[in-house]
Design an enzyme around this catalytic site. Structure first.
Site, PDB file in Angstrom:
ATOM      1  N   HIS A 113       0.826  -1.216   0.000  1.00 52.33           N
ATOM      2  CA  HIS A 113       0.000   0.000   0.000  1.00 52.33           C
ATOM      3  C   HIS A 113       0.860   1.266   0.000  1.00 52.33           C
ATOM      4  CE1 HIS A 113      -3.722   1.916  -0.057  1.00 52.33           C
ATOM      5  NE2 HIS A 113      -4.315   1.417   1.017  1.00 52.33           N
ATOM      6  N   ASP A 146      -2.129   2.278  -4.585  1.00 50.93           N
ATOM      7  CA  ASP A 146      -3.348   2.752  -3.930  1.00 50.93           C
ATOM      8  C   ASP A 146      -4.461   1.714  -4.065  1.00 50.93           C
ATOM      9  OD1 ASP A 146      -2.160   5.146  -3.214  1.00 50.93           O
ATOM     10  OD2 ASP A 146      -2.703   6.108  -5.116  1.00 50.93           O
TER      11      ASP A 146
END
Length: 512
Positions: A483, A487
């Site tokens: 992450h 995204d």
């Protein structure tokens, strides 16, 4: 005149290293390009070769010290240094030449050395010796097996003769290029301890059945790969029928036993605070292999380093199964390989990675490296553990080329024949837990990659299609991603594109 040994360039974003190991000491003779020491950085391990031949006169940076780029490590002076190794090489084997009169007048001493271990592998552990001092060996016959962090390496005999001395014992850690044993090349017959062998003649003179019964001599060692496979599968020695020489168990024998109804899964070991004495007496403690230690370390590093998150979707496999059923015979006849599901998944992932390049990128410090290629890692389960060979430039390959390459790498992985180069440089990974019956799981990243796709079991489930309840073959897909660079929108988009391409394979042809 002295020659300086300095720290080489360590990499674009690496400014210092730690001196891990010196393989030479002051006073030793060194040849040009011979490995002197090993440096460790937070990214790679760097070997430092000798810039010139001579004698190591001074070590400036001791083991454990941190050094910068171009720092002085040592000094090499002119001169021959200690002549230990050349003397051993040229010494005639007069003392054990009594049985060599029929073959040659004098047995030449030949060193058995550790072979090249791979680009980033500098040491190995001696796992098993298959010969003992005094044994007759044929040229290219396997003498011992070494274990590294990634693969097992077999060491063949460089010449025919008699094994004289074993220098590196089982369990010893040896660097690349180290001496393992000394062989008396040209010597005939193993006059030392002939009674311990099932047959007194060399291997080449007994091409038939060496062991008439299924029993195994006490002195016969099973193949290392077989030992590992038995440990992984939870099989005892008496549960496996050996087919090798003198009843030696080979890896193929273990695989047969694993597929038998009596095969039991390996018991998982977990640390506990206290164990009752009665339980302790029924337990067995086995040291983890280097491969298993590396797998454990890298998986934990992935959890500790990456901001790992998993997103899920499901795909209707009807279209691919119908396409495969229609064309598999024609495909196999033309391309000489079977049409499986993996080529569709590889193609679908390559297609999606073009749209979402973040999933194909990696973080290097404060930089993001975007890759304009797809080197697809394909996770393969082996008796020794999980390995991830890489299909290079998968985005440029056809369905047939992908299927052939995956089949080849999978077979080499299960046989322990993969090289280091074949397991390095992947940019994205696919893991197929479905072959073991997994319905859903969260795969762990393969650092430094930023994404891994988990495939699962195909299971028929009731689905609503155009307002009607129908039975469809469904598969859960799981994308684990970092992450920090990917995204949520990008991850979901990637997984949706993979789903669309699999449910309508025509999109792959039209690049949609």
């Amino acid at each position: 005149m002295a020659t300086e040994v300095r720290v080489p360039t360590l990499g674009e974003s690496v400014s210092e290293a730690t001196v891990a190991t010196w393989f030479k000491k002051v006073g030793d003779a060194v040849a040009q390009d011979e490995m002197l020491c090993e440096l460790e950085t937070d990214k790679v391990t760097v070997e430092v070769p000798a810039p010139a031949a001579g004698t190591l006169t001074e070590i400036v940076a001791a083991e454990g010290e941190t050094v910068g780029v171009d720092a002085l490590l040592a000094q090499i002076g002119e001169g021959a240094g200690k002549p230990a190794e050349p003397a051993a090489e040229k010494a005639p084997a007069k003392t054990e030449d009594t049985g060599a009169a029929a073959g040659s007048n004098e047995a030449k001493m030949v060193d058995v050395m550790v072979p090249a271990l791979g680009e980033s592998v500098s040491e190995a552990t001696v796992a098993t010796w298959f010969k003992k001092p005094g044994d007759t060996v044929a040229q290219d016959e396997m003498l011992c097996e070494l274990e590294t962090d990634k693969v097992s390496v077999e060491v063949p005999s460089p010449a025919a003769g008699v094994l004289g001395e074993i220098i590196a014992k089982e369990g010893d850690t040896v660097p690349a290029g180290a001496k393992l044993a000394v062989l008396q090349a040209g010597a005939a017959g193993a006059v030392a301890a002939p009674s311990q062998d099932a047959s007194s003649s060399p291997k080449s003179s007994a091409p038939g059945n060496d062991a008439p019964a299924g029993t195994q001599s006490k002195s016969v060692e099973d193949a290392p790969a077989a030992k590992k496979a038995m440990a992984e599968a939870g099989l005892s020695r008496d549960q496996v029928q050996g087919s090798g020489r003198d009843g030696r168990v080979m890896k193929e024998d273990v695989l047969k036993a694993m597929n038998a109804p009596k095969a039991a899964p390996a018991a998982a070991s977990a640390p506990r605070a206290a164990v009752p004495a009665d339980d302790a007496s029924r337990e067995e403690r086995v040291k983890m292999t280097r491969l298993r230690q590396t797998i454990a370390r890298r998986l934990k590093e992935a959890q500790n380093t990456a901001a790992m998150l998993t997103t899920y979707n499901e795909v209707d496999m009807s279209a691919i199964m119908a396409l495969r059923s229609e064309y598999k015979d024609v495909f196999e006849k033309k391309h000489k390989t079977k049409l499986g599901f993996m080529s569709f998944f590889v193609k679908a992932c390559c297609h999606a990675l073009k749209e979402v390049p973040d999933v194909n990128a990696e973080i290097d410090g404060t930089d993001v490296i975007y890759k304009n290629y797809v080197h697809m890692g394909v996770a393969v389960g082996t008796p020794s553990g999980l390995v991830v060979p890489v299909v290079r430039d998968a985005d440029r390959m056809s369905f047939a080329e992908i299927e052939k390459k995956i089949a080849e790498l999978g077979a080499r992985g299960r046989d322990g024949k993969l090289s280091m180069a074949e397991m390095q440089g992947g940019s994205f990974t696919i893991s197929n837990g479905g072959v073991y019956g997994s319905l859903m799981s969260s795969p762990i990243l393969n650092p430094p990659q930023s994404g891994i796709l988990g495939m699962h079991k195909i299971q028929e489930r009731p689905m609503v299609v155009n307002g009607q309840i129908v039975i469809r073959p469904m598969m859960y897909l799981a994308l684990s991603y970092d992450h920090r660079i990917v995204d949520g929108k990008g991850a979901v988009t990637f997984l949706v594109r993979v789903k669309e391409a699999l449910e309508d394979p025509r999109r792959l042809l039209m690049d949609l």
